[in-house]
Design an enzyme around this catalytic site. Structure first.
Site, PDB file in Angstrom:
ATOM      1  NE  ARG A 134      -2.511  -0.351   3.651  1.00 29.28           N
ATOM      2  CZ  ARG A 134      -3.398   0.499   4.299  1.00 29.28           C
ATOM      3  NH1 ARG A 134      -4.710   0.082   3.933  1.00 29.28           N
ATOM      4  NH2 ARG A 134      -2.772   0.367   5.674  1.00 29.28           N
ATOM      5  CB  THR A 156      -2.741   7.482  -3.075  1.00 32.71           C
ATOM      6  OG1 THR A 156      -2.064   6.609  -2.852  1.00 32.71           O
ATOM      7  CG2 THR A 156      -1.586   8.515  -3.519  1.00 32.71           C
ATOM      8  CG  ASP A 167       2.752  -3.261   8.988  1.00 30.76           C
ATOM      9  OD1 ASP A 167       2.832  -2.330   8.361  1.00 30.76           O
ATOM     10  OD2 ASP A 167       3.234  -4.496   8.405  1.00 30.76           O
ATOM     11  CG  ASP A 211       5.977  -3.221   9.868  1.00 27.87           C
ATOM     12  OD1 ASP A 211       7.088  -3.746   9.247  1.00 27.87           O
ATOM     13  OD2 ASP A 211       5.529  -2.118  10.553  1.00 27.87           O
TER      14      ASP A 211
HETATM   15  C1  PRP Z   1      -1.561  -4.699   4.666  1.00 30.39           C
HETATM   16  C2  PRP Z   1      -2.125  -6.241   4.751  1.00 30.39           C
HETATM   17  C3  PRP Z   1      -2.616  -6.197   2.892  1.00 30.39           C
HETATM   18  C4  PRP Z   1      -3.274  -4.522   3.130  1.00 30.39           C
HETATM   19  C5  PRP Z   1      -4.443  -4.392   3.435  1.00 30.39           C
HETATM   20  O1  PRP Z   1      -0.107  -4.840   3.323  1.00 30.39           O
HETATM   21  O2  PRP Z   1      -0.829  -7.507   4.500  1.00 30.39           O
HETATM   22  O3  PRP Z   1      -2.258  -6.309   1.871  1.00 30.39           O
HETATM   23  O4  PRP Z   1      -1.892  -4.013   3.566  1.00 30.39           O
HETATM   24  O5  PRP Z   1      -4.671  -2.921   3.516  1.00 30.39           O
HETATM   25  P1  PRP Z   1      -5.951  -2.644   1.765  1.00 30.39           P
HETATM   26  O6  PRP Z   1      -6.879  -3.616   2.785  1.00 30.39           O
HETATM   27  O7  PRP Z   1      -6.235  -0.956   2.564  1.00 30.39           O
HETATM   28  O8  PRP Z   1      -5.282  -2.366   0.852  1.00 30.39           O
HETATM   29  P2  PRP Z   1       1.155  -4.054   3.350  1.00 30.39           P
HETATM   30  O9  PRP Z   1       0.091  -2.788   2.409  1.00 30.39           O
HETATM   31  O10 PRP Z   1       0.969  -3.340   4.721  1.00 30.39           O
HETATM   32  O11 PRP Z   1       2.137  -4.558   2.746  1.00 30.39           O
HETATM   33  P3  PRP Z   1       2.891  -5.955   4.364  1.00 30.39           P
HETATM   34  O12 PRP Z   1       2.075  -7.375   4.135  1.00 30.39           O
HETATM   35  O13 PRP Z   1       4.495  -6.636   2.623  1.00 30.39           O
HETATM   36  O14 PRP Z   1       3.607  -4.917   5.282  1.00 30.39           O
HETATM   37  N1  URA Z   2      -2.483  -3.529   6.972  1.00 30.73           N
HETATM   38  C1  URA Z   2      -1.834  -3.634   8.459  1.00 30.73           C
HETATM   39  O1  URA Z   2      -0.671  -4.794   8.453  1.00 30.73           O
HETATM   40  N2  URA Z   2      -3.005  -3.419   9.758  1.00 30.73           N
HETATM   41  C2  URA Z   2      -3.566  -2.684   9.128  1.00 30.73           C
HETATM   42  O2  URA Z   2      -4.803  -2.109  10.122  1.00 30.73           O
HETATM   43  C3  URA Z   2      -3.861  -2.309   7.862  1.00 30.73           C
HETATM   44  C4  URA Z   2      -3.150  -2.805   7.023  1.00 30.73           C
END
Ligand code: PRP
Ligand code: URA
Length: 209
Positions: A104, A108, A200, A203
């Site tokens: 993400r 944005t 997160d 993380d």
């Molecule tokens: C997180 C999560 C989803 C997304 C959800 O990933 O694992 O993929 O955010 O958010 P959304 O429904 O608003 O799209 P992130 O983009 O943080 O990446 P990561 O898994 O690499 O930490």
């Molecule tokens: N992605 C995450 O990992 N946590 C949230 O709360 C939203 C998006």
């Protein structure tokens, strides 16, 4: 939203309460994600078509029913979805695994696809698309579009924690997809994080913060 299933299982509630706790460390967090995913997988296969097989017991031949394991694929949305793969593999150990990379944009909140590698024959498989967090729903919808572009017709999306906005977006844009969610949280904050949520997920799974 008849294709959305929200689990109300006491064991899942118990495990999610520990998952949310900010004092839960990376190892326990990873184990809990895996355990919750396994329970979700049991629940989400209730409508699965079994194949008849002839089995010879010590006494007679009988028709029994088996899961067509070769017809199942797991697709995690990178990175946090990786934490759910072993949980599905506990139930379907021979399932092939595809990967869709999505992050993400923190400003944005728009998802960006950076990787997609899927097993051969994915179009004919039942795909378990997994991501622990369904927040705005942007990442899940883009991943579903990527799978459909490659011909997938039978898709189950599994997320551990969802916000109402995310569930509504997926149900609206992909009414043919079954959505399985362990718990539906209250809302998103201004940075797109689920409240109360767990922070997160990527993380916490991989210890990157
Ligand atoms: C997180 C999560 C989803 C997304 C959800 O990933 O694992 O993929 O955010 O958010 P959304 O429904 O608003 O799209 P992130 O983009 O943080 O990446 P990561 O898994 O690499 O930490
Ligand atoms: N992605 C995450 O990992 N946590 C949230 O709360 C939203 C998006």
């Amino acid at each position: 939203m008849e294709n959305v299933f929200i689990f109300d299982h006491p064991l899942i509630k118990h495990k999610i309460s520990i998952l949310r706790d900010k004092n839960t460390g990376m190892k326990e967090f990873r184990e809990l994600v895996e355990e919750i995913t396994t329970i979700m997988t049991y629940e989400s296969m209730r409508d699965m078509q079994l194949v008849p097989v002839q089995v010879e017991t010590p006494l007679e031949v009988t028709t029994q029913y088996r899961v067509p394991e070769e017809s199942i694929a797991i697709v995690p949305i990178l990175r946090a979805g990786l934490g759910m793969v072993n949980g599905v593999h506990k139930v379907f150990p021979t399932a092939r695994v595809g990967h869709i990379g999505m992050y993400r944009n923190e400003e944005t909140l728009e998802p960006q696809e950076y990787y997609c590698k899927l097993p051969d024959g994915i179009a004919d498989k039942t795909v378990f698309l997994v991501d622990p967090m369904l927040a705005t729903g942007g990442s899940a919808c883009d991943a579903l579009n990527a799978l459909k572009k490659r011909g997938c017709k039978h898709i189950k999306l599994m997320s551990i924690i969802a916000a109402p906005q995310g569930v509504e977006k997926v149900a609206r844009e992909h009414p043919d997809v079954s959505v399985y969610v362990s718990t539906l949280d209250r809302c998103l904050n201004e940075r797109g994080y689920i409240l109360p949520g767990l922070g997160d997920a990527g993380d916490r799974l991989f210890g990157t913060k």
